[in-house]
Design an enzyme around this catalytic site. Sequence first.
Site, short mmCIF file in Angstrom:
data_model
loop_
_atom_site.label_atom_id
_atom_site.label_comp_id
_atom_site.label_asym_id
_atom_site.label_seq_id
_atom_site.Cartn_x
_atom_site.Cartn_y
_atom_site.Cartn_z
CG ASP A 10 2.96 14.68 3.39
OD1 ASP A 10 2.64 14.62 2.19
OD2 ASP A 10 4.15 14.81 3.75
CB SER A 11 3.88 10.56 1.64
OG SER A 11 4.58 11.75 1.31
CB CYS A 73 0.19 14.40 0.24
SG CYS A 73 1.30 13.45 -0.81
CD GLU A 152 10.31 12.66 4.94
OE1 GLU A 152 10.53 12.00 5.96
OE2 GLU A 152 9.21 13.20 4.70
CB CYS A 184 6.19 18.61 -3.45
SG CYS A 184 6.69 17.33 -2.27
CG HIS A 186 8.37 16.61 1.65
ND1 HIS A 186 7.19 15.95 1.47
CD2 HIS A 186 9.09 15.86 2.54
CE1 HIS A 186 7.19 14.83 2.19
NE2 HIS A 186 8.34 14.76 2.86
#
Length: 274
Positions: A10-11, A73, A152, A184, A186
């Site tokens: 993932d990013s 991702c 994040e 997403c 996240h």
Amino acid sequence: MDNRAIGVFDSGIGGLTVVKELMKILPNEKIVYFGDTARVPYGSRSEETIKKFSKECISFLNKKDIKSLIIACNTVSAVAIEMLKEEFDMHILGVIIPGSKMASEVTNNNRIGVIGTNATVNSGAYEKCIKSENNQNIVYSKACPLFVPIVEEGLSDSNIALETTKHYLEELINKNVDTLVMGCTHYPILENTINIVVGDKIKLVNPAKETAAEMKKYLEMNNLLNEDINVKDNIFYITDDENKFKKNLLDFIEIENPIIKKIDLKEKQLDEKS
Ligand code: DGL
């Protein structure tokens, strides 16, 4: 039996939502995670940059002797998965097809909302995939670019998260969707806050669950499960500060003494064999 690891990319920290599901249903599998935390978010970048970054990260993971790779991702799955499949000779699973199948199964009124990064929404990948599951499905998409930095920064249960969620989701609620895809990786970390805003009439789809289930099916069908119960430690490679990642990891997954290694893709660790 195959005791090599499953790679998860993932990013940033979003792919941990997939790691969590893998750990639930495949507890004997070792996981090698890669989070490009120095360059997150990818979702507001150009297709060209997303392809370049993801290729660099997967070149690193490819040297870790993995038996399969999950592109955890949505952004990379939406714009780069075909290129990555051509570039790397390994089994690669993205998150968009599993998420779309699940959304199409759970909707009753065929009105499905999708939230994701700018790149995911602009690619139209979910819309195409959800409609190919059932052409009666109507898809309403909304980019929510502030969600990734909120997650994040560890602010998922804050008032800022709540107000931002209301701001983004009002439009989709008004479209009378009965299903909302958290497109997403996240976003499931924000699930509590999203639930408060959408209420219990809208079902939330977490593609991480379905993706982990697909991985289980693939390993079973190809005799690739690790049956050794002494699973070796999972490893988390990241490209930025270990302490911030560790805090996010421990807040989200129950795991003792995680091995976290910071690497610099520009330096020779790219060829690291360990
Ligand atoms: N977690 C990623 C996704 O699923 C992307 C977040 C980002 O880097 O913008 O789309």
